[in-house]
Design an enzyme around this catalytic site. Structure first.
Site: not given
Ligand code: G3I
Length: 346
Positions: A168, A211, A248, A276
């Protein structure tokens, strides 16, 4: 920042039985060829393995003693990601003092059940102890960051399939640039490259991933920023092997161009993975679209859902996962297994 704030919006792999034998995992024992010779398994991990992929789940060490939880984990999944146990605030809460207990618990469970491990995560601005966040001197922070990466990656050397080396690092503000963080602000743009080079030296056998969330839509500035970074890294030989798309999603599921995003990144010469996955209310069609996008891209090597039962989820109020609170399979489970090419059973 909370990714939920930004949520808006078959290839059935068929391999001859002989080839499948090489990919077999403990969970694959229930796979049997149908009339066409295709092997259709009845669990997620076993079916993903038919095309050389994995299907994983985020796991919490504290739940492994729950029989319903670990029963589903060991039946259905052939990969695990520690949900919190390998984050900096757990592994190095005070400088130079490392705690690998909770992470080791998960790695040991995985190795005794034939599951691979995605390491999550070495460098992240969140869940970072305050002693790191308050460093202002570049030489100190560089040495602290590199020591953290080296010590953690070295501890788990040989047992990690892929590391989320940096998590991130890009901003949500439409700039396509890095976000402000202690690493960015003190070390500058080069911190990501440095982290990858250090991770490669520490564990040359692990795949090294970048990621992030909200990089699934090809048209978003954030996606484009990450794409430019990966293209630059590949062109200069900076060691990067994979990009993790957290996935997500809101109830609408993935953006319509998600598969395009995955193929465009894969064309740079990296693996892509859904790392995720969870979808508000878990609509079956949204799970189908998501799994298909991965199955249609040969370098999409695996999918991880961010938890097992809805009650285990960080978004538990939205029931976003494949199993309900009692551990029963939801419609989304059947959709995911079918999209992988498998045959759901009761
Ligand atoms: O361990 C402490 C416990 O000792 C304490 O009693 C309790 C009280 O709140 O907190 C516990 O820590 C919590 C931790 O999860 C472990 O359960 C934290 O408060 C809580 O903030 C933390 O949330 C995690 C979150 O990352 C932190 O940002 C979620 O479980 C985890 O699912 C989530 O995962 C992130 C990925 O790493 C990166 N991408 C986004 C994703 C979802 O936010």
């Amino acid at each position: 920042m909370n990714p939920l704030k930004r949520l808006g919006r078959r290839r059935a792999a068929v391999l001859p039985l002989l080839a499948v034998t090489a990919l077999v995992t403990p969970a694959a024992a229930n796979a049997a060829p149908d009339a066409s010779g295709a092997v259709r398994a009845s669990t997620l991990g076993a079916q993903a393995a038919q095309s050389g992929r994995y299907f994983g789940a985020a796991v919490a060490a504290g739940r492994l003693g729950d029989g319903t939880y670990s029963g589903i984990l060991d039946r259905e999944f052939n990969s695990v990601t520690p949900e919190n146990e390998m984050k900096w605030e757990t592994t190095e809460r005070s400088r130079g003092s490392f705690n690998f207990g909770p992470g080791d618990q998960i790695v040991s469970h995985a190795s005794s059940h034939g599951q691979r491990v995605r390491g999550h995560t070495l460098v992240w601005h969140s869940q970072l102890p305050s002693w790191v966040g308050s460093i202002r001197d570049a030489n100190t922070l560089r040495s602290v960051m590199n020591n953290h990466i080296t010590t953690v990656a070295n501890h788990y050397k040989g047992r990690i399939y892929a590391w989320d080396v940096v998590n991130e690092a890009f901003a949500d503000n439409g700039s396509g640039q890095h976000r402000s963080s202690v690493f960015q602000d003190v070390l500058g743009n080069g911190f990501i490259e440095e982290a990858f080079r250090t991770a490669r030296s520490a564990d040359p056998g692990a795949k090294l991933c970048y990621n992030d969330y909200s990089i699934e839509d090809w048209n978003s500035a954030k996606t484009q920023g990450v794409y430019r970074m990966v293209r630059d890294f590949k062109s200069r030989g900076v060691p990067i092997d994979c990009v993790g798309f957290q996935s997500h999603f809101g109830a609408g599921g993935p953006p319509g161009n998600f598969q395009t995003t995955l193929s465009n990144f894969a064309a740079l010469g990296v693996d892509v993975q859904l790392t995720e996955l969870d979808i508000a209310q878990a609509p079956a069609g949204a799970y189908t679209n998501t799994v298909r996008a991965c199955m249609n891209v040969s370098r999409c090597t695996g999918i991880t859902v961010w938890g097992i039962r809805d009650s285990d989820s960080w978004r538990s109020g939205e029931n976003p996962l494949l199993f309900d609170r009692n551990g029963n399979k939801k419609a989304a489970y059947g959709a995911a297994l079918t999209a992988l090419g498998g045959t759901p059973t009761a």
